[in-house]
Motif scaffolding. Sequence first.
Motif, PDB file in Angstrom:
ATOM      1  N   MET A   1       0.825  -1.213   0.000  1.00  0.00           N
ATOM      2  CA  MET A   1       0.000   0.000   0.000  1.00  0.00           C
ATOM      3  C   MET A   1       0.863   1.269   0.000  1.00  0.00           C
ATOM      4  O   MET A   1       0.554   2.238  -0.668  1.00  0.00           O
ATOM      5  N   LYS A 255       1.774   3.778  -5.435  1.00  0.00           N
ATOM      6  CA  LYS A 255       0.406   3.599  -4.949  1.00  0.00           C
ATOM      7  C   LYS A 255      -0.168   4.959  -4.531  1.00  0.00           C
ATOM      8  O   LYS A 255       0.563   5.796  -3.990  1.00  0.00           O
ATOM      9  N   GLU A 257      -2.067   5.779  -2.085  1.00  0.00           N
ATOM     10  CA  GLU A 257      -1.928   6.022  -0.648  1.00  0.00           C
ATOM     11  C   GLU A 257      -0.511   6.473  -0.303  1.00  0.00           C
ATOM     12  O   GLU A 257      -0.301   7.377   0.515  1.00  0.00           O
ATOM     13  N   ARG A 430      -7.295   6.820  -1.810  1.00  0.00           N
ATOM     14  CA  ARG A 430      -8.285   6.123  -2.642  1.00  0.00           C
ATOM     15  C   ARG A 430      -9.178   7.114  -3.395  1.00  0.00           C
ATOM     16  O   ARG A 430      -9.570   6.856  -4.541  1.00  0.00           O
ATOM     17  N   LYS A 433      -7.244   8.214  -6.341  1.00  0.00           N
ATOM     18  CA  LYS A 433      -7.295   7.209  -7.404  1.00  0.00           C
ATOM     19  C   LYS A 433      -8.645   7.236  -8.106  1.00  0.00           C
ATOM     20  O   LYS A 433      -8.730   7.109  -9.346  1.00  0.00           O
ATOM     21  N   ALA A 434      -9.722   7.400  -7.338  1.00  0.00           N
ATOM     22  CA  ALA A 434     -11.064   7.467  -7.936  1.00  0.00           C
ATOM     23  C   ALA A 434     -11.179   8.648  -8.877  1.00  0.00           C
ATOM     24  O   ALA A 434     -11.741   8.539  -9.975  1.00  0.00           O
ATOM     25  N   VAL A 452     -14.304   4.025  -3.935  1.00  0.00           N
ATOM     26  CA  VAL A 452     -13.413   3.931  -2.795  1.00  0.00           C
ATOM     27  C   VAL A 452     -13.701   2.674  -1.974  1.00  0.00           C
ATOM     28  O   VAL A 452     -12.781   2.029  -1.448  1.00  0.00           O
ATOM     29  N   LYS A 455     -12.061  -2.376  -4.047  1.00  0.00           N
ATOM     30  CA  LYS A 455     -10.636  -2.376  -4.414  1.00  0.00           C
ATOM     31  C   LYS A 455     -10.497  -2.568  -5.922  1.00  0.00           C
ATOM     32  O   LYS A 455     -11.242  -3.265  -6.527  1.00  0.00           O
TER      33      LYS A 455
END
Length: 455
Positions: A1, A255, A257, A430, A433-434, A452, A455
């Motif tokens: 992560m 990543k 995060e 997250r 990323k979305a 979110v 995964k």
Amino acid sequence: MFKNFNKVFKFTFHNQVSQKGYKALTITFAVLLFLIPIGVLMLIAANSTDNKENAILSCGADKIYVVDEAAENVNFDLMKKVNGEGYADITYVTVPSVEDGLKQIADAGEKTSFVLYISKGEKDTLDADIVMPPNSSLDSKKVKNYFDAIKNMDMMFVVLARGIDMNDVAELSMAFKTDGFDKSGWASGTSLFQDESKANEQNNERIRDAFSVIITMLICMIMYFVVLAYGASITKNIVMEKSSKLMDTLLISVKPEAMIFGKLTGVLSAGLLQFFSWIICLVGGVFAGVLISDQVFPDSHSSVNIFLKSLGSMDLFRPIPVIVALIVLIFGILLYSSFAAFAGSISSTQEQAASNQGIFVVIMLISYFLVLTQGADVHSAPTWLFLVPFTAALILPTGLLLGAISTPIAVAGVLILVVLSLALVIFAGRVYKAMALYKGQSGGFRKIFKIVSTK
């Protein structure tokens, strides 16, 4: 992560601290915060030093002949109590007139005597005049110091000159005894002030109460200004990749995060390095100011210096509580800064980021007013303030410093704060990323939270 987190952190941290403005601001404020306390404490000590220029200097006389037309048979020996050089050794002789006094001085061949003539002036006042004999060796400017002695005695000189019975004065100035007791001491006759440890304990308790409010307010101010100042930088750094179209490349190698957490901690580390360097310089300046002012002005009675030197005996800042309180303060800053990261994650442009920063500002203001109204004094604050992470970030460090909360509540408050801080960082990653998947067009919070949650 959190793969490649260290690379993002190093890049962001280096980018922050390498700026000329950052270095100039840090060094300038550090120097000022070190020098200003020294200057202030030196100034206070100088103004609190016994001023020898204002001390009562010798009038040079060994004997004074007193002519008092305001009263009869007055004994002026009480004037020997004047706190000045040579006044205790002066001999007072009462004579009926100035001429008689000058004659006695001449007959005795005295070179260090003069006549003090006291008379009733206009509007019920007293006049005091000094008459110098011929061939006197006294300096007229030095003799004038006797008027300072009269002013020092103030009303007592008036009492003497008017011939008021000293027994009556003694009744008015009768000494009275003072003492203090607590509830149990009053019944047993045990003085509170004779029990030094108990008196010190009560004095320290009052100081702790004052420190409780002061430290809580300081932490609230520190948290607000640090988060407000560096939160904007966190949001800006997160949005930067979106506007430069580097987001897709970043998400392949790092990543989300790790990217969010790296940028957040990179900016905060630079900010905290700056902030704590200022705090260290300020504390160092205070200690240096106390030491230097004590050396330069050894006769100073500055209450500020006395208070600062007494802090060490109050057991207020023990190492372990201080370290834990600093850790809690850092995680509190991380908690509120994670909202800045969230604001950057849902923003596609710098304009949107500026608008979304109100998220953490509103939450912080609500928490601040809750602490201000419910728990400024941590000793009487409700327990929930130490457990709700948003208020705990503001009040928990004070509770740890002053030992105002139990160990289970302290541990629970710290754990909740740490867990929520890390959880919000992951959530912000997250969301980032979305937003990447929707190319910055999220379609609303419902779609973001749906993505979110999967995964």
